[in-house]
Design an enzyme around this catalytic site. Structure first.
Site, PDB file in Angstrom:
ATOM      1  N   LYS A 177      10.453  94.953  58.181  1.00  0.00           N
ATOM      2  CA  LYS A 177      10.784  95.810  59.327  1.00  0.00           C
ATOM      3  C   LYS A 177      10.647  95.068  60.655  1.00  0.00           C
ATOM      4  CE  LYS A 177       7.243  98.843  59.083  1.00  0.00           C
ATOM      5  NZ  LYS A 177       6.497  98.278  57.962  1.00  0.00           N
TER       6      LYS A 177
ATOM      7  N   ARG B  89       3.090 106.741  60.614  1.00  0.00           N
ATOM      8  CA  ARG B  89       2.769 106.372  59.230  1.00  0.00           C
ATOM      9  C   ARG B  89       2.305 107.574  58.422  1.00  0.00           C
ATOM     10  NH1 ARG B  89       2.397 100.754  60.158  1.00  0.00           N
ATOM     11  NH2 ARG B  89       0.993  99.734  58.722  1.00  0.00           N
TER      12      ARG B  89
ATOM     13  N   ARG C  39       2.717  84.655  53.415  1.00  0.00           N
ATOM     14  CA  ARG C  39       2.916  84.610  54.863  1.00  0.00           C
ATOM     15  C   ARG C  39       1.790  83.811  55.531  1.00  0.00           C
ATOM     16  NH1 ARG C  39       4.623  90.346  57.339  1.00  0.00           N
ATOM     17  NH2 ARG C  39       2.411  90.815  57.327  1.00  0.00           N
TER      18      ARG C  39
ATOM     19  N   ARG D 261      -3.343  85.902  57.713  1.00  0.00           N
ATOM     20  CA  ARG D 261      -3.948  87.081  58.335  1.00  0.00           C
ATOM     21  C   ARG D 261      -4.929  87.718  57.367  1.00  0.00           C
ATOM     22  NH1 ARG D 261       1.257  90.524  60.221  1.00  0.00           N
ATOM     23  NH2 ARG D 261       0.021  92.119  59.201  1.00  0.00           N
TER      24      ARG D 261
ATOM     25  N   ARG E  88      -3.364  98.022  51.469  1.00  0.00           N
ATOM     26  CA  ARG E  88      -2.282  98.414  52.387  1.00  0.00           C
ATOM     27  C   ARG E  88      -1.160  99.106  51.632  1.00  0.00           C
ATOM     28  NH1 ARG E  88      -0.649  93.074  55.368  1.00  0.00           N
ATOM     29  NH2 ARG E  88       0.671  94.352  56.703  1.00  0.00           N
TER      30      ARG E  88
HETATM   31  P1  AMP Z   1       1.521  96.659  60.277  1.00  0.00           P
HETATM   32  O1  AMP Z   1       1.710  95.312  60.872  1.00  0.00           O
HETATM   33  O2  AMP Z   1       2.489  97.677  60.832  1.00  0.00           O
HETATM   34  O3  AMP Z   1       1.505  96.629  58.766  1.00  0.00           O
HETATM   35  O4  AMP Z   1       0.082  97.182  60.751  1.00  0.00           O
HETATM   36  C1  AMP Z   1      -1.081  96.426  60.493  1.00  0.00           C
HETATM   37  C2  AMP Z   1      -2.267  97.349  60.392  1.00  0.00           C
HETATM   38  O5  AMP Z   1      -2.451  98.072  61.627  1.00  0.00           O
HETATM   39  C3  AMP Z   1      -2.155  98.426  59.329  1.00  0.00           C
HETATM   40  O6  AMP Z   1      -2.543  97.952  58.037  1.00  0.00           O
HETATM   41  C4  AMP Z   1      -3.131  99.477  59.861  1.00  0.00           C
HETATM   42  O7  AMP Z   1      -4.481  99.082  59.664  1.00  0.00           O
HETATM   43  C5  AMP Z   1      -2.879  99.407  61.368  1.00  0.00           C
HETATM   44  N1  AMP Z   1      -1.794 100.318  61.771  1.00  0.00           N
HETATM   45  C6  AMP Z   1      -0.640  99.981  62.392  1.00  0.00           C
HETATM   46  N2  AMP Z   1       0.106 101.057  62.649  1.00  0.00           N
HETATM   47  C7  AMP Z   1      -0.577 102.119  62.169  1.00  0.00           C
HETATM   48  C8  AMP Z   1      -0.317 103.516  62.118  1.00  0.00           C
HETATM   49  N3  AMP Z   1       0.824 104.042  62.614  1.00  0.00           N
HETATM   50  N4  AMP Z   1      -1.244 104.318  61.529  1.00  0.00           N
HETATM   51  C9  AMP Z   1      -2.389 103.821  61.030  1.00  0.00           C
HETATM   52  N5  AMP Z   1      -2.692 102.508  61.024  1.00  0.00           N
HETATM   53  C10 AMP Z   1      -1.804 101.650  61.602  1.00  0.00           C
END
Ligand code: AMP
Length: 253
Positions: free
Chosen positions: A41, A122, A161, A194, A205
């Protein structure tokens, strides 16, 4: 990153201003991108921003920026709790995420070039909060794109990654390796994995995503906004499919 700099505005906080408005090739789009971590994404978001100039918000980027002390100030207790959840691969609480987006809503959800939400909402609760924020601003979503791909491909993408500690350039051990293993081509910095791309966090996740995605998809399906895209190809071919959807939502002028 958006060359006009507004992604920086998203990261800086609610009062930051979008800079250098430029003409967009299509009418402004108001989009949400959904899909599991690792589906691509973020890459599609960057390609969409480059094509139509919308303002991008990635809640994951905001948390990562806070984790490396991006604001210069020590994290608030709510942010410290959020960052600990992120490191474990868990979702941050709805209250914290919604507050973070609300802070930026007056400026960025109102951006004259439209917006692109990547990683938010989310959960169904977050989706309802977003509906509320948009209706206060008298705005409507034009569409919601859900990217999907087989789980084994997603795990392979996430676990391979790597990112440069210094300049944040991204690599993949198999698909986009650096010339010298562990060293950034761009700045010579050290490449790292990361915390949330480590195997235990990846599992958490993906479980967190699976537990919350269906209500969000249903929420937007009921509103007639949902577009599904199979994303196992390379970024270019996935973007070709994305462009078909974008052209339906805002035909090029
Ligand atoms: P992402 O890069 O979008 O996968 O986000 C990395 C991490 O940030 C996720 O695994 C969550 O811990 C946190 N996070 C990001 N966006 C959200 C969201 N909308 N709701 C809850 N946690 C989030």
């Amino acid at each position: 990153m958006n060359p006009s700099g507004d992604r920086i505005a998203w990261l800086q906080g609610g009062d930051a201003k979008c800079v250098k408005p430029r003409p967009f090739p299509t009418s402004p789009l108001h989009l949400v991108l959904l899909g599991p971590p690792g589906v691509g994404k973020g890459t599609q978001a960057e390609l969409i921003v480059a094509a139509c100039g919308a303002c991008q918000l990635s809640t994951g980027d905001i948390f990562r920026n806070a984790a490396k002390g991006g604001s210069g100030a020590p994290p608030s207790p709510a942010m410290a709790t959020a960052l600990a959840a992120m490191r474990r691969g868990e979702l941050v609480s709805d209250d914290t995420v919604v507050e973070l987006v609300r802070e930026r809503s007056a400026e960025c959800l109102n951006c004259e070039r439209g917006f692109l939400l990547d990683g938010f909402p989310r959960t169904a609760e977050q989706a309802r909060s977003l509906d509320g924020m948009l209706s206060q601003l008298n705005r409507k979503l034009d569409g919601v794109i859900n990217y999907f791909a087989p789980e084994n491909l997603i795990i392979e993408r996430l676990s391979g990654r790597r990112v440069c500690r210094k300049c944040r350039t991204g690599y993949h051990v198999a698909n986009k390796p650096s010339k010298v293993s562990g060293v950034c081509d761009a700045c010579g910095g050290e490449l790292m994995q990361r915390d949330d791309d480590k195997p235990e966090a990846i599992r958490t996740r993906l479980q967190a995503y699976a537990a919350t995605c269906n209500p969000v998809l249903d929420h937007y399906r009921k509103q007639g906004l949902l577009h599904e895209i199979e994303a196992s190809g390379d970024p270019k071919s996935v973007f070709a499919k994305t462009s078909v959807v974008l052209n339906k939502l805002a035909p090029a002028s």
